[in-house]
Design an enzyme around this catalytic site. Structure first.
Site: not given
Lengths: 234, 234
Positions: B159, B95, B165-166, B156
């Site tokens: 997620p 993004k 993942h971070v 999240h």
């Protein structure tokens, strides 16, 4: 002091584009709070809380939360009161217009003045916190017809004022800065952590390092940033 | 699959008013994710995790995270890689445009496939999480010139995909829905809670009730809401 707000449209036949909050008269503290600020992430260890934050909180004059005392003692806002007991009260937040359900915003103020913030919460406060949840669900269901899945309750750290209070908002009111991770802590998470805490020894919120974004106009900004730099650049 | 985005102005000589994200081709899952959804607050107890969420995660075909495997194995995105070790990689999130510093957005993907989500984190993972923090600070300082106070890192729950993942974003990028309390958990808070966990017995993220807003298009919505109603209305 008066709070109000307006909507604005940037063209016809559109959804509203902007919301304008009006605070009048605004104090210097209001102006600082709403100015565009550079955010810095700070890591508040238990040691930094003891040496920097706790003295900062203790230095506030009682006059800063006189408006809370006026509500609790029945001097002001009594016609707006939604719930009152010997432990806490619930009333609409000043930022809410009392009409628009998607922006429903209530606040619970506790009567126990020894709880200044999240850092002061202990396992013994779980019944108080659960009672706030229960009465908030009941009031909102009865008066506004929203079910319990429609409410998001959280506390701020750092809060705007150091008298423990809980924000009660419509779960569909999304994206407000006040709900940002770090500054906001869900009341449910707080209760869960306290319940899982051992019965003896220092409590979880005494032991945790709390991480949050702090604006450069915040009263703690300079001292916390300086203290962190000393830790990181020995 | 291509991600891109554009800015829009609603008048001349203004700050930009809107950001338009383009995903093409969009799957049904993308359409559901970005549709306006009614948010309901759910309370995921350890029991609900075991009986509802864990089977839901296990039922995903491996193809859903094939794109992660392609990155980890060097098949794709290698020219974008910012850090790679035997434990994890760091690269720009799809993004991000790689240019606008205020919207800096990186992601760390771990190589340990046994960590599906926050629920799987244990005290033994603290060195891995701290290593992600350290390398993220180093990469962002070296390549983009931002200090460590400028980074907000979070995970999240739920997620978007169940490969741990971070999210690594500019701390000044405020108000995004992905940073909302409940869905987002600061990596620093996660590390602090794991560090304070006792050495034996079930871990904190196995014991906690996790509370979050879930959109009505989410795959877990019906089953979690039904399970909660049974608890609340016996």
């Amino acid at each position: 002091m008066q709070y109000t707000w307006l909507f604005g449209w940037l063209g016809e036949t559109r959804e509203r584009d902007v919301k304008i909050n009006v605070i009048c008269p605004a104090t210097d503290i209001h102006v600082r709070k709403y100015s565009r600020q550079e955010q810095v992430i700070v890591h508040e260890t238990p040691e930094l809380y003891e040496t920097v934050v706790k003295p900062y909180i203790a230095a506030f004059p009682a006059s800063r939360t006189q408006w809370v005392e006026n509500i609790l003692s029945g001097v002001s806002e009594q016609n707006k009161m939604l719930y009152s007991s010997s432990d806490f009260v619930i009333l609409p937040d000043m930022k809410w217009d009392l009409k628009t359900m998607t922006s429903l915003y209530l606040v619970a103020l506790v009567r126990d003045r020894t709880i200044k913030s999240l850092r002061d919460l202990r396992k013994r406060h779980v019944p108080l916190l659960q009672s706030i949840q229960k009465e908030a669900y009941r009031v909102v269901q009865g008066k506004y017809g929203l079910g319990r899945g429609s409410l998001r309750m959280y506390v701020h750290y750092q809060p705007s004022y150091y008298h423990f209070h809980v924000h009660i908002v419509n779960a569909n009111q999304a994206g407000s800065l006040g709900m940002m991770v770090g500054q906001a802590h869900l009341l449910d998470d707080v209760v869960s952590l306290l319940q899982l805490d051992p019965d003896d020894g220092p409590a979880i919120f005494e032991r945790m390092t709390l991480t949050y974004g702090l604006g450069d106009q915040h009263g703690l900004f300079d001292s916390l940033r300086r203290a962190q730099q000393e830790v990181q650049e020995p």
